[in-house]
Design a protein around this motif. Structure first.
Motif, PDB file in Angstrom:
ATOM      1  N   ALA A  60       0.837  -1.199   0.000  1.00 56.30           N
ATOM      2  CA  ALA A  60       0.000   0.000   0.000  1.00 56.30           C
ATOM      3  C   ALA A  60       0.872   1.249   0.000  1.00 56.30           C
ATOM      4  O   ALA A  60       1.982   1.245   0.536  1.00 56.30           O
ATOM      5  CB  ALA A  60      -0.916   0.009   1.220  1.00 56.30           C
ATOM      6  N   PRO A  61       0.378   2.346  -0.589  1.00 53.02           N
ATOM      7  CA  PRO A  61       1.111   3.611  -0.550  1.00 53.02           C
ATOM      8  C   PRO A  61       1.014   4.261   0.829  1.00 53.02           C
ATOM      9  O   PRO A  61       0.228   3.827   1.685  1.00 53.02           O
ATOM     10  CB  PRO A  61       0.396   4.458  -1.599  1.00 53.02           C
ATOM     11  N   CYS A  62       1.821   5.274   1.029  1.00 56.60           N
ATOM     12  CA  CYS A  62       1.744   6.102   2.235  1.00 56.60           C
ATOM     13  C   CYS A  62       1.837   7.553   1.788  1.00 56.60           C
ATOM     14  O   CYS A  62       2.855   7.961   1.207  1.00 56.60           O
ATOM     15  CB  CYS A  62       2.876   5.766   3.204  1.00 56.60           C
ATOM     16  N   ARG A  89       0.221  22.709   3.448  1.00 60.41           N
ATOM     17  CA  ARG A  89      -0.409  22.700   2.126  1.00 60.41           C
ATOM     18  C   ARG A  89       0.202  21.652   1.207  1.00 60.41           C
ATOM     19  O   ARG A  89      -0.248  21.475   0.082  1.00 60.41           O
ATOM     20  CB  ARG A  89      -0.287  24.091   1.493  1.00 60.41           C
ATOM     21  N   TRP A  90       1.213  20.957   1.681  1.00 60.52           N
ATOM     22  CA  TRP A  90       1.945  20.011   0.842  1.00 60.52           C
ATOM     23  C   TRP A  90       1.410  18.599   1.003  1.00 60.52           C
ATOM     24  O   TRP A  90       1.177  18.135   2.118  1.00 60.52           O
ATOM     25  CB  TRP A  90       3.432  20.032   1.194  1.00 60.52           C
ATOM     26  N   ARG A  91       1.269  17.924  -0.127  1.00 62.17           N
ATOM     27  CA  ARG A  91       0.914  16.500  -0.134  1.00 62.17           C
ATOM     28  C   ARG A  91       2.186  15.723  -0.465  1.00 62.17           C
ATOM     29  O   ARG A  91       2.806  15.933  -1.508  1.00 62.17           O
ATOM     30  CB  ARG A  91      -0.170  16.241  -1.176  1.00 62.17           C
ATOM     31  N   VAL A  92       2.553  14.826   0.447  1.00 59.75           N
ATOM     32  CA  VAL A  92       3.842  14.145   0.366  1.00 59.75           C
ATOM     33  C   VAL A  92       3.624  12.637   0.283  1.00 59.75           C
ATOM     34  O   VAL A  92       2.910  12.055   1.107  1.00 59.75           O
ATOM     35  CB  VAL A  92       4.724  14.478   1.589  1.00 59.75           C
ATOM     36  N   GLY A  93       4.230  11.995  -0.722  1.00 53.75           N
ATOM     37  CA  GLY A  93       4.212  10.550  -0.854  1.00 53.75           C
ATOM     38  C   GLY A  93       5.559   9.974  -0.469  1.00 53.75           C
ATOM     39  O   GLY A  93       6.598  10.625  -0.636  1.00 53.75           O
ATOM     40  N   VAL A  94       5.548   8.756   0.057  1.00 59.02           N
ATOM     41  CA  VAL A  94       6.776   8.102   0.522  1.00 59.02           C
ATOM     42  C   VAL A  94       7.021   6.831  -0.292  1.00 59.02           C
ATOM     43  O   VAL A  94       6.116   5.998  -0.451  1.00 59.02           O
ATOM     44  CB  VAL A  94       6.678   7.740   2.017  1.00 59.02           C
ATOM     45  N   LEU A  95       8.232   6.687  -0.803  1.00 59.19           N
ATOM     46  CA  LEU A  95       8.705   5.460  -1.427  1.00 59.19           C
ATOM     47  C   LEU A  95      10.061   5.123  -0.808  1.00 59.19           C
ATOM     48  O   LEU A  95      10.633   5.940  -0.074  1.00 59.19           O
ATOM     49  CB  LEU A  95       8.828   5.617  -2.941  1.00 59.19           C
ATOM     50  N   ILE A  96      10.601   3.947  -1.117  1.00 58.66           N
ATOM     51  CA  ILE A  96      11.916   3.565  -0.605  1.00 58.66           C
ATOM     52  C   ILE A  96      12.756   3.000  -1.750  1.00 58.66           C
ATOM     53  O   ILE A  96      12.362   2.032  -2.394  1.00 58.66           O
ATOM     54  CB  ILE A  96      11.814   2.533   0.533  1.00 58.66           C
ATOM     55  N   ALA A 156      -2.121  10.624  -7.694  1.00 59.95           N
ATOM     56  CA  ALA A 156      -2.854  10.793  -6.433  1.00 59.95           C
ATOM     57  C   ALA A 156      -2.785  12.229  -5.917  1.00 59.95           C
ATOM     58  O   ALA A 156      -3.393  12.545  -4.894  1.00 59.95           O
ATOM     59  CB  ALA A 156      -2.304   9.837  -5.376  1.00 59.95           C
ATOM     60  N   GLY A 157      -2.033  13.078  -6.612  1.00 56.48           N
ATOM     61  CA  GLY A 157      -2.010  14.495  -6.266  1.00 56.48           C
ATOM     62  C   GLY A 157      -0.890  14.929  -5.355  1.00 56.48           C
ATOM     63  O   GLY A 157      -0.931  16.039  -4.811  1.00 56.48           O
ATOM     64  N   VAL A 158       0.154  14.105  -5.196  1.00 59.08           N
ATOM     65  CA  VAL A 158       1.240  14.548  -4.330  1.00 59.08           C
ATOM     66  C   VAL A 158       2.071  15.621  -5.034  1.00 59.08           C
ATOM     67  O   VAL A 158       2.182  15.652  -6.256  1.00 59.08           O
ATOM     68  CB  VAL A 158       2.138  13.378  -3.881  1.00 59.08           C
ATOM     69  N   ASP A 159       2.649  16.497  -4.243  1.00 57.21           N
ATOM     70  CA  ASP A 159       3.551  17.536  -4.738  1.00 57.21           C
ATOM     71  C   ASP A 159       5.009  17.100  -4.641  1.00 57.21           C
ATOM     72  O   ASP A 159       5.863  17.574  -5.399  1.00 57.21           O
ATOM     73  CB  ASP A 159       3.394  18.812  -3.908  1.00 57.21           C
ATOM     74  N   LEU A 160       5.269  16.224  -3.675  1.00 59.88           N
ATOM     75  CA  LEU A 160       6.636  15.824  -3.344  1.00 59.88           C
ATOM     76  C   LEU A 160       6.650  14.337  -3.015  1.00 59.88           C
ATOM     77  O   LEU A 160       5.816  13.862  -2.246  1.00 59.88           O
ATOM     78  CB  LEU A 160       7.126  16.633  -2.129  1.00 59.88           C
ATOM     79  N   VAL A 161       7.590  13.618  -3.607  1.00 59.10           N
ATOM     80  CA  VAL A 161       7.873  12.236  -3.218  1.00 59.10           C
ATOM     81  C   VAL A 161       9.213  12.231  -2.503  1.00 59.10           C
ATOM     82  O   VAL A 161      10.195  12.790  -3.012  1.00 59.10           O
ATOM     83  CB  VAL A 161       7.915  11.293  -4.436  1.00 59.10           C
ATOM     84  N   VAL A 162       9.256  11.601  -1.326  1.00 57.46           N
ATOM     85  CA  VAL A 162      10.524  11.433  -0.623  1.00 57.46           C
ATOM     86  C   VAL A 162      10.859   9.949  -0.587  1.00 57.46           C
ATOM     87  O   VAL A 162       9.975   9.105  -0.439  1.00 57.46           O
ATOM     88  CB  VAL A 162      10.496  12.025   0.800  1.00 57.46           C
ATOM     89  N   ALA A 163      12.152   9.645  -0.726  1.00 58.24           N
ATOM     90  CA  ALA A 163      12.576   8.253  -0.844  1.00 58.24           C
ATOM     91  C   ALA A 163      13.864   8.010  -0.069  1.00 58.24           C
ATOM     92  O   ALA A 163      14.964   8.279  -0.577  1.00 58.24           O
ATOM     93  CB  ALA A 163      12.771   7.874  -2.315  1.00 58.24           C
TER      94      ALA A 163
END
Length: 259
Positions: free
Chosen positions: A126-128, A134-141, A157-164
């Motif tokens: 599942a995603p996180c 105001r920021w939508r942040v997605g997490v990957l590894i 999904a509308g994220v502005d930033l992905v952090v990995a």
């Protein structure tokens, strides 16, 4: 948002020393004006731990609570890479804390890399995604980012930033140098890729932690190999809108026929 990445390795095998190092980095990032600080894959526990088995991660939950307390004291959101010993099995994870120290989510790595990871961890399913102001942040590894479909799903999904959080080892420096800017460009988002430094048994890490912008530009990049340290960049959501105003990959993809 000001994004910070802490390239480094912690003190594998010593949770107390690693938490102390993390707390120092959290304080330094906060003093530098950061809003979000990302640590590498497995920073808390060590990434490559030969022989790791269920029951071998005593104290990790208590250490995570201390990281949350440090985040609260600094008023800074934190993404911490760690291995987790869950009832169903071991997970390669990233734990997200808000600036109040509250835990916002746990992401379990979905794309396990190589024989050791596949033999040691259960894959996530599942995603996180979290909201920080105001920021939508997605997490990957790490290896997750090498699959364009996973980053595209975050953008859709509308994220502005992905952090990995990542543990990118030699000789795969092309991922940091080439893939990360392309993932940001093709989705017109920001991407923060935070790597380990130094070495663990059988592995040497390439460093090169990178913050990329929606044009595929490198906004900040750490040094190679053994170099530890903190990098930061100011991110502006308006840059995403400007990039998509002329040509939006997401909108135009939705209108393509024959897919």
């Amino acid at each position: 948002m000001k994004l910070a990445l802490r390239q480094g390795a912690g003190v594998p095998g010593d949770l107390g020393a690693t938490v102390a190092e993390a707390a120092q980095a959290i304080d330094a990032a906060a003093r530098g004006g950061a809003d979000l600080l990302v640590f590498p894959e497995g920073f808390l526990t060590g990434y490559h731990v030969p022989g790791l088995a269920p029951g071998g991660l005593a104290g990790v939950e208590e250490a995570l609570a201390q990281v949350g307390a440090a985040a609260r004291a600094a008023g800074l959101a934190v993404v911490m890479g760690t291995h987790l010993d869950r009832p169903e099995g071991l997970r390669n994870a990233a734990v997200v804390f808000g600036p109040d120290g509250a835990e916002l989510g746990r992401y379990h790595k979905r794309a396990l890399f190589g024989d050791w990871e596949k033999a040691t961890f259960l894959a996530g399913a599942a995603p996180c995604r979290v909201r920080l102001g105001r920021w939508r942040v997605g997490v990957l590894i790490c290896y997750d980012v090498e699959f364009p479909e996973l980053v595209r799903a975050e953008a859709r999904a509308g994220v502005d930033l992905v952090v990995a959080p990542t543990a990118l080892m030699a000789p795969h420096d092309r991922v940091a140098r080439q893939v990360i800017p392309v993932r940001a460009l093709e989705n017109q988002i920001f991407l923060g890729y935070c790597n380990r430094a130094g070495a663990e048994p059988g592995l040497s890490y390439v460093g090169l932690s990178t913050i990329a912008g929606p044009r595929g530009e490198t906004l900040a990049q750490a040094g190679p190999g053994e170099e530890s340290g903190l990098i930061m960049a100011d991110l502006d959501r308006a840059r995403i809108a400007r990039e998509r105003a002329e040509a939006s990959y997401l909108d135009d993809l939705a209108g393509l026929r024959g897919l």
